[in-house]
Design an enzyme around this catalytic site. Sequence first.
Site, short mmCIF file in Angstrom:
data_model
loop_
_atom_site.label_atom_id
_atom_site.label_comp_id
_atom_site.label_asym_id
_atom_site.label_seq_id
_atom_site.Cartn_x
_atom_site.Cartn_y
_atom_site.Cartn_z
N HIS A 34 6.37 -9.21 6.35
CA HIS A 34 5.41 -9.07 5.87
C HIS A 34 4.70 -9.78 4.97
O HIS A 34 3.62 -9.60 4.63
CB HIS A 34 5.62 -7.39 5.06
CG HIS A 34 4.57 -6.71 4.52
ND1 HIS A 34 3.31 -6.20 5.72
CD2 HIS A 34 3.92 -6.22 3.67
CE1 HIS A 34 2.16 -5.41 4.33
NE2 HIS A 34 2.89 -6.20 3.39
N HIS A 89 -2.04 -0.67 5.74
CA HIS A 89 -0.92 0.15 5.26
C HIS A 89 -0.30 1.14 6.42
O HIS A 89 -0.49 1.83 6.42
CB HIS A 89 -1.59 0.57 4.26
CG HIS A 89 -0.42 1.10 2.58
ND1 HIS A 89 -0.75 1.74 2.64
CD2 HIS A 89 -0.17 -0.35 2.60
CE1 HIS A 89 0.62 1.04 0.82
NE2 HIS A 89 0.52 -0.35 1.27
N ARG A 110 -7.90 -4.09 -5.95
CA ARG A 110 -6.83 -5.30 -6.57
C ARG A 110 -7.09 -6.18 -6.07
O ARG A 110 -6.84 -7.52 -7.20
CB ARG A 110 -5.54 -4.88 -7.27
CG ARG A 110 -5.78 -3.16 -7.65
CD ARG A 110 -4.25 -2.61 -8.44
NE ARG A 110 -2.78 -3.08 -7.44
CZ ARG A 110 -2.74 -2.15 -6.60
NH1 ARG A 110 -3.47 -0.91 -7.18
NH2 ARG A 110 -2.06 -2.16 -5.68
N GLN A 235 4.40 3.96 -1.56
CA GLN A 235 3.98 3.79 -2.93
C GLN A 235 2.83 5.51 -3.30
O GLN A 235 1.99 5.29 -2.38
CB GLN A 235 2.86 2.56 -3.21
CG GLN A 235 3.05 1.55 -2.36
CD GLN A 235 3.31 0.80 -1.88
OE1 GLN A 235 2.62 2.25 -0.74
NE2 GLN A 235 3.76 -0.37 -1.63
N ASP A 482 -9.19 -11.20 9.01
CA ASP A 482 -9.12 -10.32 10.35
C ASP A 482 -7.59 -9.21 9.56
O ASP A 482 -7.12 -10.06 9.53
CB ASP A 482 -8.27 -11.83 10.93
CG ASP A 482 -7.68 -12.67 10.93
OD1 ASP A 482 -6.90 -12.35 10.46
OD2 ASP A 482 -7.87 -13.78 11.59
N ASN A 520 -5.04 -11.02 6.80
CA ASN A 520 -3.66 -10.04 7.23
C ASN A 520 -2.88 -9.52 8.47
O ASN A 520 -3.61 -9.73 9.61
CB ASN A 520 -3.56 -8.42 6.21
CG ASN A 520 -2.52 -7.95 6.69
OD1 ASN A 520 -2.68 -6.88 7.48
ND2 ASN A 520 -1.13 -8.21 5.67
N SER A 522 0.26 -7.79 10.57
CA SER A 522 1.31 -6.50 10.23
C SER A 522 1.79 -6.71 11.83
O SER A 522 1.15 -6.39 12.48
CB SER A 522 0.42 -5.52 10.27
OG SER A 522 1.02 -4.28 10.44
#
EC number: 6.3.5.3
Length: 726
Positions: A34, A89, A110, A235, A482, A520, A522
């Site tokens: 990750h 996520h 953020r 979270q 992307d 990102n 994943s």
Amino acid sequence: MSLADSDRELVVEELEREPTPAEAALFENLWSEHCAYRSSRPLLSAFDSEGEQVVIGPGDDAAVVALPGSEDGGAEEGSTYITMGIESHNHPSYVDPFDGAATGVGGIVRDTLSMGAYPIALADSLYFGEFDDEHSKYLFEGVVEGISHYGNCIGVPTVAGSVDFHPDYEGNPLVNVACVGLTNEERLVTAVAQEPGNKLVLVGNGTGRDGLGGASFASEDLAEDAETEDRPAVQVGDPYAEKLLIEANEQLVDEGLIESARDLGAAGLGGASSELVAKGGLGAQIELERVHQREPNMNALEILLAESQERMCYEVEPENVDRVAEIAERFDLGCSVIGEVTEQNYTCTFEGETVVDVDAYFLGEGAPMNDLESEQPAQPETDLPDADLEDAFETVLSSPNTASKRWVYRQYDHEVGVRTSVGPGDDAAIIAVREAEQGLAISSGAAPSWTSAAPYEGAKAIALENATNVAAKGATPLAAVDCLNGGNPEKPDVYGGFTAIVDGLADMCETLSAPVVGGNVSLYNDSVTGPIPPTPTLAMVGTKEGYDAPPLSVEADSDSTLLLVGDLGLESGDARLGGSEYLARHGGSDQFPELPADPAALVETLADVANDGDTLAVHDVSHGGLAVALAEMVTEEAGLEVSLPIPDDADEAVAAALFHEQPGRALVQTESPETVSAAFDGVAPVVELGSTTDDGTLALTIGNRTITTDAGEIRDHRATIERELE
């Protein structure tokens, strides 16, 4: 959490000693897939991330791009900048769909703040198992509720995105969220630590025990008991604190109090602070007990790695620390001076004991890359179903994938911020950037059926599809980010498919001169039900003068003509059905459609045509093919009479022409068909389909057959999601 034996050997060799428990946990998280991209980083060089408009490319919390303001379209003094970022996520949203999705929104916002930018728009792309599966609906409802709750509370409009249903997401949904922010040269902040002696200040919510091991949790397959066993790794968000943090960050940036910044996301404080100083070639001295906490008796490892939300790490000059604390107090946010930037190692102490003492660069960049086997995806055979034409039309029109997504986007506040000129439900959204007197078009999504059928060609098609969406609103592509989602890369066929989507996306974005400025990855989106389809979500922005755009729906105008720009498929072999919703609903297989010969010229020309004064409506033709696109253009006040010149006995040609999903096509309602045909001469075929009526009816004639429906029936067919969930 446990550090793999092979990784531990590397750490011991570098440190010349055994790592402390806190160090081992920190390495385990920061060297996870990750955070370290161990399986994907070797592939990412395929992307072209440069351009005169690119101010900051990949590697920071978000990319920074200059809006065109000079003759060469590049950045110049006084330019308006936008930031672009995208995050996944996925695993948290399976375990806890509401909090998993909500904190995904909070994290990408953020990332925007840490660049000195103010968030102005969100786009979410969501992927679930089959819609008629009860668990998929549970996840779907929870994710949408989480996104809407968080986005609405923080006052950032959700203006674009996509929703797809596919059986291979049943055990592992995807939640990809993009954010666009606004800044300029004077306000720009980066995540590169500047100067030894500057203080590290933590601002935001107190640190708790939620999200422990979140980075490592996101780097492994979902187990059958993940919904219960992995709940502590998810979270918990507080959007009201995030709203305060947004406004406090704006004040800090306005007053020039921030030297560098990093939001606390994966691997918590340890990840944010070590990455901040490593980027500057520096170190840090942190006293963990100084961190403001919301739970009692937290130990060093918990403080270091908890992924509690709504927290920012700032580098601040010593003389500005008191003012930062005053602003934090004004916005009712916690504030801790936790240490300072140094020229030495990254060190953390807890109650006088050194628990971490490592080289920050090695902590972030020392992870070894994986050398994985790859198998090329097999090409599908052609095996077409025999379906009744009218039944097929209704089935495809009412499929959850092509049905209206109004149930989703009506839960989002897309007007807050008073910048939204074109909202969700159109081909692309448009945000008014008044500072530059430009409209910013935003499109985001992927197409799992396309990349399941043909990963490389499907990924190219996804890039072209997003560019066509932007062009349909009269904008030309500026840049993209992307989110590359894949299954377990240790499986050669899965890694082969993932490699193919990377190459396909990279090749088409380069062809379109749309640099991929960030993103990102994943992986390990794999569960007991199997791997997900390779899913390359692309969020693309384009710019245009002004904020207006032609609508998606036609208007009743007796002097206008409806044109198809692109291939109709008069011969069955010209319009392949691979990856289509038609095959997904009726079974069968086929090769993926060929792409247009000159996609860049097609997109540029379509944008010009969309801005022409004689153009009344423009609509991209994509999912569901021509049949769905025509139905979507009909309103209660305006209908269509369309005739497709196909031989009566060419059943396969009929299905192909109505339902093939070649990207790069558009329907154009115009009062000057000659102008459109001339514009596309040598670029793409232009076919005259028919004209508009004032009775709200779609009359679709194919040879000697006619399908007739009206706006009310179309609305009923397309209300599949609303009908089921309300």
